[in-house]
Design a protein around this motif. Structure first.
Motif, PDB file in Angstrom:
ATOM      1  N   TYR A 144      -2.535  -3.402   1.808  1.00  0.00           N
ATOM      2  CA  TYR A 144      -1.813  -2.944   2.988  1.00  0.00           C
ATOM      3  C   TYR A 144      -0.575  -3.778   3.304  1.00  0.00           C
ATOM      4  O   TYR A 144      -0.179  -3.919   4.455  1.00  0.00           O
ATOM      5  N   GLY A 145       0.019  -4.361   2.264  1.00  0.00           N
ATOM      6  CA  GLY A 145       1.356  -4.912   2.402  1.00  0.00           C
ATOM      7  C   GLY A 145       1.447  -6.418   2.442  1.00  0.00           C
ATOM      8  O   GLY A 145       0.509  -7.118   2.814  1.00  0.00           O
ATOM      9  N   VAL A 146       2.611  -6.924   2.000  1.00  0.00           N
ATOM     10  CA  VAL A 146       2.822  -8.354   1.912  1.00  0.00           C
ATOM     11  C   VAL A 146       2.872  -8.996   3.297  1.00  0.00           C
ATOM     12  O   VAL A 146       2.517 -10.162   3.470  1.00  0.00           O
ATOM     13  N   ARG A 147       3.297  -8.245   4.330  1.00  0.00           N
ATOM     14  CA  ARG A 147       3.341  -8.831   5.668  1.00  0.00           C
ATOM     15  C   ARG A 147       1.931  -9.130   6.174  1.00  0.00           C
ATOM     16  O   ARG A 147       1.676 -10.202   6.720  1.00  0.00           O
ATOM     17  N   LEU A 148       0.993  -8.185   5.981  1.00  0.00           N
ATOM     18  CA  LEU A 148      -0.391  -8.427   6.391  1.00  0.00           C
ATOM     19  C   LEU A 148      -0.980  -9.576   5.597  1.00  0.00           C
ATOM     20  O   LEU A 148      -1.643 -10.459   6.160  1.00  0.00           O
ATOM     21  N   ILE A 327       5.197   1.158  -7.175  1.00  0.00           N
ATOM     22  CA  ILE A 327       5.265   0.528  -5.855  1.00  0.00           C
ATOM     23  C   ILE A 327       4.815   1.546  -4.811  1.00  0.00           C
ATOM     24  O   ILE A 327       5.286   2.681  -4.801  1.00  0.00           O
ATOM     25  N   HIS A 328       3.889   1.138  -3.954  1.00  0.00           N
ATOM     26  CA  HIS A 328       3.399   2.044  -2.913  1.00  0.00           C
ATOM     27  C   HIS A 328       4.566   2.418  -2.000  1.00  0.00           C
ATOM     28  O   HIS A 328       5.291   1.535  -1.503  1.00  0.00           O
ATOM     29  N   PRO A 329       4.781   3.718  -1.745  1.00  0.00           N
ATOM     30  CA  PRO A 329       5.968   4.134  -0.968  1.00  0.00           C
ATOM     31  C   PRO A 329       5.995   3.599   0.455  1.00  0.00           C
ATOM     32  O   PRO A 329       7.073   3.407   1.025  1.00  0.00           O
ATOM     33  N   ARG A 330       4.821   3.340   1.039  1.00  0.00           N
ATOM     34  CA  ARG A 330       4.788   2.850   2.422  1.00  0.00           C
ATOM     35  C   ARG A 330       4.625   1.342   2.491  1.00  0.00           C
ATOM     36  O   ARG A 330       5.357   0.656   3.199  1.00  0.00           O
ATOM     37  N   TRP A 331       3.655   0.802   1.742  1.00  0.00           N
ATOM     38  CA  TRP A 331       3.333  -0.624   1.880  1.00  0.00           C
ATOM     39  C   TRP A 331       4.198  -1.510   0.993  1.00  0.00           C
ATOM     40  O   TRP A 331       4.201  -2.729   1.163  1.00  0.00           O
ATOM     41  N   LYS A 332       4.913  -0.915   0.027  1.00  0.00           N
ATOM     42  CA  LYS A 332       5.851  -1.649  -0.825  1.00  0.00           C
ATOM     43  C   LYS A 332       5.178  -2.775  -1.601  1.00  0.00           C
ATOM     44  O   LYS A 332       5.689  -3.898  -1.691  1.00  0.00           O
ATOM     45  N   ILE A 333       4.022  -2.465  -2.153  1.00  0.00           N
ATOM     46  CA  ILE A 333       3.304  -3.436  -2.990  1.00  0.00           C
ATOM     47  C   ILE A 333       2.981  -2.751  -4.327  1.00  0.00           C
ATOM     48  O   ILE A 333       2.958  -1.514  -4.410  1.00  0.00           O
ATOM     49  N   PRO A 334       2.724  -3.538  -5.415  1.00  0.00           N
ATOM     50  CA  PRO A 334       2.360  -2.938  -6.702  1.00  0.00           C
ATOM     51  C   PRO A 334       0.930  -2.401  -6.656  1.00  0.00           C
ATOM     52  O   PRO A 334      -0.022  -3.067  -7.091  1.00  0.00           O
ATOM     53  N   ALA A 335       0.766  -1.198  -6.156  1.00  0.00           N
ATOM     54  CA  ALA A 335      -0.553  -0.652  -5.827  1.00  0.00           C
ATOM     55  C   ALA A 335      -1.457  -0.518  -7.054  1.00  0.00           C
ATOM     56  O   ALA A 335      -2.622  -0.935  -7.038  1.00  0.00           O
ATOM     57  N   ASN A 336      -0.939   0.075  -8.131  1.00  0.00           N
ATOM     58  CA  ASN A 336      -1.768   0.284  -9.317  1.00  0.00           C
ATOM     59  C   ASN A 336      -2.186  -1.040  -9.950  1.00  0.00           C
ATOM     60  O   ASN A 336      -3.291  -1.167 -10.488  1.00  0.00           O
ATOM     61  N   ALA A 337      -1.303  -2.029  -9.908  1.00  0.00           N
ATOM     62  CA  ALA A 337      -1.630  -3.343 -10.462  1.00  0.00           C
ATOM     63  C   ALA A 337      -2.776  -3.986  -9.683  1.00  0.00           C
ATOM     64  O   ALA A 337      -3.682  -4.600 -10.265  1.00  0.00           O
TER      65      ALA A 337
END
Length: 523
Positions: A144-148, A327-337
């Motif tokens: 759920y994102g690098v900020r969290l 890259i997840h379109p909302r959370w901007k993290i490498p989701a599949n990785a």
């Protein structure tokens, strides 16, 4: 990816990556093997990591991007060297969150029974299930994102920093036995070989390998050119000092009755918590049981984050499916990785069903992944001299080879058969590389530029096999001659590696896109 990480976030990512399960368990394991001289083991390990960190500080400030330590060999030597380093790093990183989950579960066994079998030293089925849930939780927070991730990790790290420091001070103040450092076999009860072997096999390097977290996250830093190097040096220095003081406090706080039968007889399931109880510091014991959840959780979170960036970089280099770069379109993290690493981490729990089973493997593969930092930094000084270097390390011509040599020695000192399992897994990964190579993905020159590393790894495995019996070898190469031979091999490998580095297509693209600017020296 979003650039939201500040200097304090990057520094705390390193602190959180280093101060994990090792601070709770490694002091006892190292004392078992080396006695009071385990303090020297931490000093040597700390010096080695600081030398490596300096080379990565220059690289990280010069080329800030996700999974940087996998990309730097690509810039200096091409795909073969980059693959070997990336594969070794991934093997080390992907098994770290499960190891931290297992440490939490093992400590929890003192008040939630039937998680850990003290007779076999392995987790039960219930313990493995709990470890799996924790490993999945690390991935969920990162998803759920690098900020969290940054907010949760920074909050945890304040706690992780305070508790170990407080524990060391209170144990020294409440009950300190100076005789523990000279009695019961003396300062080196099992010889200097045991002191050296403890560096790689007792959780010391396993702990300190978290130094690269800021580098792996540099692509998401607000001001990477300024903050990556500062965070690397600051984070490593803080943690090395804390670990040395903890080892000193642990040895001094032991009651003579605990070591009357020798250092190898130490057997505490929750070492610092049990010492706190023995010294009538019950409130500290409660705090330590809480930290037994917090510290490994923070490290598990950090390695889940950086492992995903490493896989992202390997896919970017072209030797893993491009789908892992999504890259997840909302959370901007490498989701599949993140999801891929979660699956592999869960699969590692059954064959490595205890913390102690994992740390030797992780340490060797981790050190292998460090080797190219010194070499790449030296090569890029030659092939990309005009690339902006916000941090330019003074004395690199001395620091880089010394860092490489010490890293190679730590691999050897970890001992046979750990070297075989870990290095063998790295070499076996070449099947993936050559699958892509024969499909025409890489240049022949990349292979020529990487032969030196293949020769070096095989040579280390052979030296480990015939080395001194105190390191698990056959005894054909006695100590200290074995250490001198490995050091000589490392010197030769370092300069061979520097000579075979060249101006790759990848670094040409970076140089063409980057305008030269000034740099300042850090000495």
């Amino acid at each position: 990816m979003k650039r939201e990480l500040r200097l304090i976030d990057l520094t705390f990512a390193i602190v959180s990556g280093i101060i994990g399960s090792s601070w709770l368990l490694a002091s006892q394991v190292a004392a078992n093997m080396a006695g009071p001289s385990a303090i020297i083991s931490w000093v040597i390990g700390g010096v080695a990591i600081c030398l490596l960190a300096l080379t990565y500080a220059e690289l990280g400030s010069m080329l800030p991007e996700p999974g940087g330590s996998v990309r730097y060999p690509q810039y200096s030597h091409g795909s073969l060297v980059s693959f070997v380093i990336g594969w070794g790093a991934w093997l080390s990183w992907v098994t770290t969150p499960p190891a931290e989950a297992e440490a939490i579960t093992q400590y929890a066994n003192t008040y939630v029974h039937h998680l850990y079998n003290t007779q076999t030293g392995l987790l039960t089925f219930r313990g493995l299930l709990m470890s799996a849930v924790l490993t999945a939780a690390f991935a969920l927070i990162n998803y759920y994102g690098v900020r969290l991730f940054a907010r949760v990790n920074t909050a945890l790290t304040f706690f992780k920093f305070i508790v170990p420091a407080l524990t060391a001070v209170l144990l020294i103040a409440a009950g300190f036995h100076k005789g523990n450092f000279s009695h019961y076999g003396g300062f080196f009860p099992h010889g200097i070989q045991a002191t050296l072997m403890a560096i790689g096999s007792c959780g010391i390097i396993f702990a300190l390998q978290g130094f690269r977290q800021a580098i792996e996250l540099s692509g998401e830093a607000r001001n990477p050119q300024r903050d990556v190097a500062r965070a690397t040096v600051l984070g490593v220095a803080i943690c090395v000092v804390i670990y040395i003081i903890l080892q000193f406090a642990f040895i001094g706080a032991l009651a003579p009755a605990d070591i009357i039968k020798g250092w190898g007889g130490l057997s505490m399931s929750a070492p610092f918590a049990q010492l706190a109880v023995a010294l009538n510091l019950g409130w500290l014991a409660i705090l330590l049981r809480v930290d037994a959840w917090v510290s490994p959780s923070g490290t598990g979170l950090v390695f889940t984050a950086t492992t995903a960036r490493g896989i992202f970089a390997m896919a970017e280099n072209g030797y893993l499916p491009k789908g892992l770069m999504k890259i997840h379109p909302r959370w901007k993290i490498p989701a599949n990785a993140i999801l891929f690493n979660l699956i592999i981490g869960l699969l590692c729990l059954a064959p490595f069903s205890s913390w102690s089973k994992l740390i030797g493997f992780i340490s060797v593969t981790g050190v292998i992944s460090y080797l190219l930092g010194p070499v790449a930094a030296s090569v890029l000084r030659r092939t990309a001299p005009d690339l902006p270097r916000p941090i330019r390390i003074g004395g690199l011509s001395l620091i880089a080879p010394l860092a490489f040599i010490v890293a190679g020695l730590i691999v050897y000192w970890t001992g046979w058969p750990s070297t075989l399992y870990a290095l063998g897994a790295v070499v076996a990964g070449l099947l993936i590389y050559f699958y892509y190579f024969f499909r025409g993905s890489f240049e022949v020159r990349h292979v020529r530029s990487g032969i030196w590393l293949m020769v070096y790894l095989v040579a280390i495995i052979f030296c480990s096999y015939i080395g001194d019996k105190s390191f698990g070898g056959k005894g054909l190469l006695k100590f200290p001659g074995d250490t001198l031979v490995v050091a000589a091999l490392s010197i030769a490998a370092y300069y061979w590696g520097v000579l075979t580095g060249y101006e790759t297509g990848d670094i040409k693209e970076v140089v063409d896109e980057t305008a030269p600017s000034g740099a300042h020296a850090l000495s």
